[in-house]
Design an enzyme around this catalytic site. Sequence first.
Site, short mmCIF file in Angstrom:
data_model
loop_
_atom_site.label_atom_id
_atom_site.label_comp_id
_atom_site.label_asym_id
_atom_site.label_seq_id
_atom_site.Cartn_x
_atom_site.Cartn_y
_atom_site.Cartn_z
N ASP A 123 0.83 -1.21 0.00
CA ASP A 123 0.00 0.00 0.00
C ASP A 123 0.85 1.25 0.00
O ASP A 123 2.03 1.19 0.30
CB ASP A 123 -0.81 0.06 1.30
CG ASP A 123 -1.94 -0.92 1.33
OD1 ASP A 123 -2.30 -1.44 0.27
OD2 ASP A 123 -2.46 -1.17 2.43
N LYS A 148 -3.37 2.79 -1.41
CA LYS A 148 -4.51 2.96 -0.52
C LYS A 148 -4.20 4.15 0.36
O LYS A 148 -3.15 4.23 0.94
CB LYS A 148 -4.60 1.71 0.33
CG LYS A 148 -5.95 1.49 0.96
CD LYS A 148 -5.88 0.25 1.79
CE LYS A 148 -6.91 -0.74 1.37
NZ LYS A 148 -7.03 -1.85 2.33
N MET A 196 -8.16 8.27 9.74
CA MET A 196 -8.86 8.59 8.48
C MET A 196 -9.87 9.72 8.69
O MET A 196 -10.92 9.73 8.05
CB MET A 196 -9.61 7.35 7.93
CG MET A 196 -8.73 6.15 7.74
SD MET A 196 -9.67 4.68 7.22
CE MET A 196 -10.48 4.23 8.74
N1 SAH Z 1 -3.44 -0.05 9.67
C1 SAH Z 1 -3.02 1.31 9.87
C2 SAH Z 1 -4.17 2.28 9.72
C3 SAH Z 1 -4.81 2.25 8.34
S1 SAH Z 1 -6.06 3.49 8.15
C4 SAH Z 1 -2.34 1.43 11.23
O1 SAH Z 1 -2.42 0.52 12.05
O2 SAH Z 1 -1.68 2.45 11.46
C5 SAH Z 1 -5.13 4.85 7.53
C6 SAH Z 1 -5.08 5.96 8.55
O3 SAH Z 1 -4.08 5.70 9.51
C7 SAH Z 1 -4.73 7.32 7.99
O4 SAH Z 1 -5.84 7.97 7.44
C8 SAH Z 1 -4.24 8.04 9.22
O5 SAH Z 1 -5.32 8.46 10.03
C9 SAH Z 1 -3.53 6.93 9.96
N2 SAH Z 1 -2.09 6.91 9.73
C10 SAH Z 1 -1.36 5.94 9.12
N3 SAH Z 1 -0.05 6.24 9.14
C11 SAH Z 1 0.06 7.42 9.79
C12 SAH Z 1 1.15 8.24 10.17
N4 SAH Z 1 2.42 7.92 9.87
N5 SAH Z 1 0.89 9.41 10.84
C13 SAH Z 1 -0.37 9.74 11.17
N6 SAH Z 1 -1.45 9.00 10.85
C14 SAH Z 1 -1.24 7.85 10.18
#
Ligand code: SAH
Length: 246
Positions: free
Chosen positions: A34, A56, A170
């Site tokens: 992704d 994604k 998100m």
């Molecule tokens: N599986 C992922 C989340 C997927 S949903 C996890 O466990 O982190 C995607 C959301 O995760 C984004 O919209 C944002 O809100 C958050 N996100 C992912 N990486 C991020 C980062 N480095 N900093 C801040 N928010 C992050």
Amino acid sequence: MGKVYLTGAGPGDIELLTLKALRVIKEADIIIYDRLANPDILKEAKSGCEFVYVGKEDGRHIMPQDDINEVIYQNAIKYENVVRLKGGDPFVFGRGGEEALYLHERGIKFEVIPGITSSISAPAYAGIPVTHRGVAVSFRVVTGHESPHKKESQIPWETFKTDDTIIFLMGLHNLPKISKKLIEIGKPEDCPCAVISKGTTKDQIVVIGTLKDIVEKTKDVPTPALIVVGRVVELRKQLQWFEENV
Ligand code: SAH
């Protein structure tokens, strides 16, 4: 018939990858990844490893989830070691559960390799512990993708009145609605909030505000970003550590 490793890539800082994830990445014949997975991780793959991007971002999919499921399945028939690399943890809003079900229904073997989720690690890099004695006894990780004003909202908004920490993933584009809703259900307007963008990376941005002013302060903040609501945010004043080290 091969095996699929549903693998968490961690939140961004490449060193937050687990040893187990690194091992399967090195052994992979193909990596299906992704946008949120740090692309530097792909450099660890063996030569000849194939890469498939199924980008994604913030709940918007470049490739529909059904197609992603099928791509993983087809490659599991073709290759021995298939790594499905997902940002953060594969089972935290990553739709990893759906991918696992799809494989299970088709008799494909899989393993889940948990990853460090951004929901906890981005706050940690911002100097915000998600729980803290005397401040917050629990934390909740909630989708911010769903509009709070949707009639059939599945989010139990009324239960957010307590002092516990709420982390919205998100949710940046819905932040005006989320903050308004939290004030409507009775949270104080001056309740501390943080928006953390690109957490754990060298481009990390942290904006601190209140439910009242956080929208105004975060107009130009890039994604991926998450929102932390609760008194734990105030601890950043003393616990901020990351920015000084990069
Ligand atoms: N599986 C992922 C989340 C997927 S949903 C996890 O466990 O982190 C995607 C959301 O995760 C984004 O919209 C944002 O809100 C958050 N996100 C992912 N990486 C991020 C980062 N480095 N900093 C801040 N928010 C992050």
